[in-house]
Design an enzyme around this catalytic site. Structure first.
Site, PDB file in Angstrom:
ATOM      1  N   LYS A 182       0.807  -1.227  -0.057  1.00  9.83           N
ATOM      2  CA  LYS A 182      -0.031  -0.021  -0.116  1.00  9.83           C
ATOM      3  C   LYS A 182       0.966   1.386   0.127  1.00  9.83           C
ATOM      4  O   LYS A 182       1.527   1.460   0.922  1.00  9.83           O
ATOM      5  CB  LYS A 182      -0.805   0.056   1.317  1.00  9.83           C
ATOM      6  CG  LYS A 182      -2.095   0.936   0.932  1.00  9.83           C
ATOM      7  CD  LYS A 182      -2.526   1.723   2.235  1.00  9.83           C
ATOM      8  CE  LYS A 182      -2.026   2.902   2.899  1.00  9.83           C
ATOM      9  NZ  LYS A 182      -1.772   4.073   2.089  1.00  9.83           N
ATOM     10  N   GLU A 258      10.566   1.437  10.252  1.00  7.41           N
ATOM     11  CA  GLU A 258      11.425   2.642  10.030  1.00  7.41           C
ATOM     12  C   GLU A 258      10.521   3.769  10.152  1.00  7.41           C
ATOM     13  O   GLU A 258       9.610   4.184   9.502  1.00  7.41           O
ATOM     14  CB  GLU A 258      12.182   2.667   8.842  1.00  7.41           C
ATOM     15  CG  GLU A 258      13.238   1.733   8.754  1.00  7.41           C
ATOM     16  CD  GLU A 258      14.059   1.343   7.298  1.00  7.41           C
ATOM     17  OE1 GLU A 258      13.807   2.003   6.538  1.00  7.41           O
ATOM     18  OE2 GLU A 258      14.690   0.481   7.163  1.00  7.41           O
ATOM     19  N   CYS A 292      13.574  11.414   6.517  1.00  2.54           N
ATOM     20  CA  CYS A 292      13.541  10.976   7.858  1.00  2.54           C
ATOM     21  C   CYS A 292      14.909  11.275   8.474  1.00  2.54           C
ATOM     22  O   CYS A 292      14.827  11.452   9.883  1.00  2.54           O
ATOM     23  CB  CYS A 292      13.072   9.523   8.221  1.00  2.54           C
ATOM     24  SG  CYS A 292      14.361   8.628   7.090  1.00  2.54           S
ATOM     25  N   GLU A 391       9.195  16.353  15.554  1.00  2.00           N
ATOM     26  CA  GLU A 391       9.499  16.161  14.154  1.00  2.00           C
ATOM     27  C   GLU A 391       8.632  17.176  13.247  1.00  2.00           C
ATOM     28  O   GLU A 391       7.463  16.806  13.342  1.00  2.00           O
ATOM     29  CB  GLU A 391       9.311  14.790  13.923  1.00  2.00           C
ATOM     30  CG  GLU A 391      10.014  14.371  12.382  1.00  2.00           C
ATOM     31  CD  GLU A 391       9.728  13.091  11.857  1.00  2.00           C
ATOM     32  OE1 GLU A 391       8.683  12.595  11.953  1.00  2.00           O
ATOM     33  OE2 GLU A 391      10.399  12.806  11.098  1.00  2.00           O
TER      34      GLU A 391
HETATM   35  P1  NAD Z   1       2.177   7.986   8.227  1.00  2.00           P
HETATM   36  O1  NAD Z   1       2.520   7.252   9.234  1.00  2.00           O
HETATM   37  O2  NAD Z   1       1.173   9.283   8.333  1.00  2.00           O
HETATM   38  O3  NAD Z   1       1.671   7.107   6.938  1.00  2.00           O
HETATM   39  C1  NAD Z   1       2.730   6.412   6.421  1.00  2.00           C
HETATM   40  C2  NAD Z   1       1.807   5.232   5.587  1.00  2.00           C
HETATM   41  O4  NAD Z   1       0.902   4.414   6.589  1.00  2.00           O
HETATM   42  C3  NAD Z   1       0.689   5.818   4.595  1.00  2.00           C
HETATM   43  O5  NAD Z   1       0.866   4.755   3.442  1.00  2.00           O
HETATM   44  C4  NAD Z   1      -0.623   5.697   5.260  1.00  2.00           C
HETATM   45  O6  NAD Z   1      -1.816   5.636   4.441  1.00  2.00           O
HETATM   46  C5  NAD Z   1      -0.536   4.432   6.339  1.00  2.00           C
HETATM   47  N1  NAD Z   1      -1.235   4.650   7.396  1.00  2.00           N
HETATM   48  C6  NAD Z   1      -1.724   5.649   8.106  1.00  2.00           C
HETATM   49  N2  NAD Z   1      -2.276   5.321   9.190  1.00  2.00           N
HETATM   50  C7  NAD Z   1      -2.576   3.876   9.193  1.00  2.00           C
HETATM   51  C8  NAD Z   1      -3.131   2.827  10.265  1.00  2.00           C
HETATM   52  N3  NAD Z   1      -3.656   3.120  11.267  1.00  2.00           N
HETATM   53  N4  NAD Z   1      -2.997   1.698   9.818  1.00  2.00           N
HETATM   54  C9  NAD Z   1      -2.323   1.008   8.561  1.00  2.00           C
HETATM   55  N5  NAD Z   1      -1.789   1.998   7.939  1.00  2.00           N
HETATM   56  C10 NAD Z   1      -1.642   3.377   8.156  1.00  2.00           C
HETATM   57  O7  NAD Z   1       3.765   8.579   7.718  1.00  2.00           O
HETATM   58  P2  NAD Z   1       3.734   9.698   6.629  1.00  2.00           P
HETATM   59  O8  NAD Z   1       3.437  11.108   6.820  1.00  2.00           O
HETATM   60  O9  NAD Z   1       3.516   9.227   5.103  1.00  2.00           O
HETATM   61  O10 NAD Z   1       5.450   9.776   6.366  1.00  2.00           O
HETATM   62  C11 NAD Z   1       6.097  10.549   7.111  1.00  2.00           C
HETATM   63  C12 NAD Z   1       6.946   9.894   8.387  1.00  2.00           C
HETATM   64  O11 NAD Z   1       7.623   8.729   7.887  1.00  2.00           O
HETATM   65  C13 NAD Z   1       7.860  11.004   9.110  1.00  2.00           C
HETATM   66  O12 NAD Z   1       7.845  10.405  10.620  1.00  2.00           O
HETATM   67  C14 NAD Z   1       9.125  10.160   8.553  1.00  2.00           C
HETATM   68  O13 NAD Z   1      10.215  10.503   9.447  1.00  2.00           O
HETATM   69  C15 NAD Z   1       8.990   8.909   8.437  1.00  2.00           C
HETATM   70  N6  NAD Z   1       9.726   8.280   7.719  1.00  2.00           N
HETATM   71  C16 NAD Z   1      10.777   7.284   8.142  1.00  2.00           C
HETATM   72  C17 NAD Z   1      11.704   6.890   7.373  1.00  2.00           C
HETATM   73  C18 NAD Z   1      12.892   5.918   7.858  1.00  2.00           C
HETATM   74  O14 NAD Z   1      13.669   5.415   7.134  1.00  2.00           O
HETATM   75  N7  NAD Z   1      13.222   5.849   9.425  1.00  2.00           N
HETATM   76  C19 NAD Z   1      11.655   6.998   5.955  1.00  2.00           C
HETATM   77  C20 NAD Z   1      10.560   7.897   5.534  1.00  2.00           C
HETATM   78  C21 NAD Z   1       9.858   8.465   6.207  1.00  2.00           C
END
Ligand code: NAD
Length: 487
Positions: A182, A258, A292, A391
């Protein structure tokens, strides 16, 4: 100079059991270009029903032709996928820029080449490493074999869409698993094109499935809860990780996370200042600060503080915020209105907390549409400020002076996050000493984001669960079985 987008945005359909599923009325949502605020296409919205069908196909494919593929055959497929990504690099980079608002030059130089390399790297890696084998005196021989984990749910964020998806999918396939993916709702296009590539590369039907949608109550929630998904690879926010953990608890899914970061960038006065400035520009503002590992908390040893600020502010003012398809754009648009509002709310918080915005802090005057924000540097905040602790995930950094090594280590570690850190000093002893005390999964000394895909990647504390990279990825995407033979 404006380069035309050339590539048209695409409507994004689910891909299940080797076929794209027609878009259904009432079960789709609009895809918005964050640089123009225009609707550029439709995206299918999947939920429990679509995820169920995808999981059934993935489960069946585990016992299909895919099961008979040797490691070498899987390696060849991974190589072919990497080659096909490179063949379609221009198109993929343009779609990524349309979806995310990032400069197409960045997508072309980082996102898409690295997506191809993720497949090329694991194509080589899976056939070049062994497993544990021990001879126990004259008594026994022990050796471990790897088997697939099963069906893996891969849930992705929007900041580096294809790069991060392929980072997970390559080892997942390399170890013989099947997947239900997804992508983030904001960035569905390159994942959809990748499904065409899967087909062309000869990945059997059902091995890779894609269901678009949102989080809870939609495709993401359905994947997290599904009893027949064995493992989840998730990248995103810590609180989403916690929700996925809860949803999958009953089926005891294996998890690889991650998560977010609030990464310190620690600059000692003896550092090479030109080097520091050049790299800090990237570690602060690449991808609009939406990486990130961006170093959003900058700590500078007091004797170098004024010099750093003067040079850093001057350089940052030179950055061009602009349309993703303009060749000289350095900083594009933030991903969405919702995210723009979140990031800019921190500017109000900074002002309330007594912060001083040295540069940035507003939308560029010439850009009245799109979610653009000038790169922003804030000083005058103390360690308890929300801007320093939370963040922000945008083009916003805080700069704080420090006097002693102990003080800066204490401040750097004073956070729930523990993803990465960057230390700048020409005193190598100090570099090692400080690096050993920083609570982060990845610490760079005199550099940032220098990656070797064999090394462990991931975060401590609320920044992650487990590690990926090289052997760590193979360990997550396989079940090891130890076999003991009595001699
Ligand atoms: P997010 O957690 O809002 O969403 C990530 C994914 O999870 C999306 O596909 C979303 O639709 C899905 N999602 C949201 N709620 C869910 C639930 N309850 N159940 C299942 N799926 C769900 O994150 P974002 O805003 O898309 O990304 C930004 C975040 O990602 C930041 O915190 C960033 O630091 C982190 N990030 C971390 C890394 C790493 O390698 N550590 C890399 C990139 C981004």
């Amino acid at each position: 100079m404006i380069t035309t987008t050339k590539v048209q945005a695409i409507d994004c359909r689910h891909f299940i059991n080797g076929k794209f599923v027609e878009l259904k009325k009432g079960k789709s949502f609009e895809n918005i270009n964050p640089a123009t605020e225009e609707v550029i296409g439709l995206v299918a919205e999947g939920g429990k029903e679509e995820v169920d069908i995808a999981v059934t196909a993935a489960r069946k494919a585990l016992d299909g032709p895919w099961k008979t593929f040797t490691l070498e055959e899987r390696s060849k497929i991974l190589r072919r996928i990497g080659d096909l990504i490179l063949e379609r690099q221009d198109e993929l980079a343009r779609l990524e820029a349309l979806d995310t608002g990032k400069p197409v030059s960045l997508a072309n130089s980082v996102d898409i080449p690295r997506a191809a390399y993720n497949f090329h790297f694991f194509a080589d890696y899976i056939i070049s490493v062994g497993t544990d084998a021990y001879q126990q005196n004259e008594e026994a021989l022990h050796y471990a074999i790897r088997r697939p984990v099963g069906v893996v749910g891969i849930i992705k964020p929007w900041n580096l869409p294809l790069l991060l998806l392929t980072w997970k999918l390559a080892p997942c396939l390399g170890m013989g698993n099947t997947a239900v993916i997804k992508p983030a709702e904001w960035t569905p296009m390159t994942a959809t094109v990748l499904m065409e590539i899967m087909k062309e590369a000869g990945v059997p039907d059902g091995v890779v499935n894609l269901v678009h949608g949102f989080g809870p109550g939609s495709a993401g929630g359905a994947i997290s809860e599904h009893p027949d998904i064995d493992a989840i690879s998730f990248i995103g926010e810590p609180r989403t990780g916690a929700a996925i953990m809860k949803a999958g608890a009953d089926s005891l899914k294996k998890l690889s996370y991650e998560l977010g970061g609030k990464n310190p960038n620690i600059i000692f006065a003896d550092a090479d200042m030109d080097d520091v400035i050049e790299t800090t520009m990237k570690s602060s503002f690449i991808n609009q600060g939406q990486v990130c590992m961006c170093g959003s908390r900058i700590y500078v040893e007091r004797p170098a503080y004024e010099e750093f600020l003067e040079k850093f502010v001057a350089k940052v003012k030179e950055l061009k915020v602009g349309q993703p398809f303009e060749a000289d754009t350095n900083v594009g648009a933030l991903i969405s209105k919702e995210h723009y509002d979140k990031v800019t709310s921190y500017l109000d918080i900074a002002r309330e907390e007594g912060g001083v915005i040295l540069t940035g802090g507003k939308r560029p005057e010439e850009l009245d549409k799109g979610y653009f924000l000038e790169p922003t540097i804030i000083t005058g905040l103390d360690k308890n400020s929300r801007c320093v602790r939370e963040e922000i995930f945008g083009p916003v950094v805080t700069v704080i002076p420090f006097d002693t090594e102990e003080e800066v280590i204490e401040q750097a570690n004073d956070t729930h996050y523990g993803l990465s850190a960057s230390i700048w000093t020409t005193n190598l002893k100090r570099g090692h000493r400080v690096a050993h005390q920083i609570e982060a999964g990845m610490v760079w000394v005199n550099t940032w984001f220098l990656r070797d895909l064999r090394t462990p990647f991931g975060g401590m504390k609320h920044s992650g669960v487990g590690r990926t990279g090289g052997m760590h990825s193979l360990d997550f995407y396989s079940e090891l079985s130890n076999i003991t033979i009595k001699l």
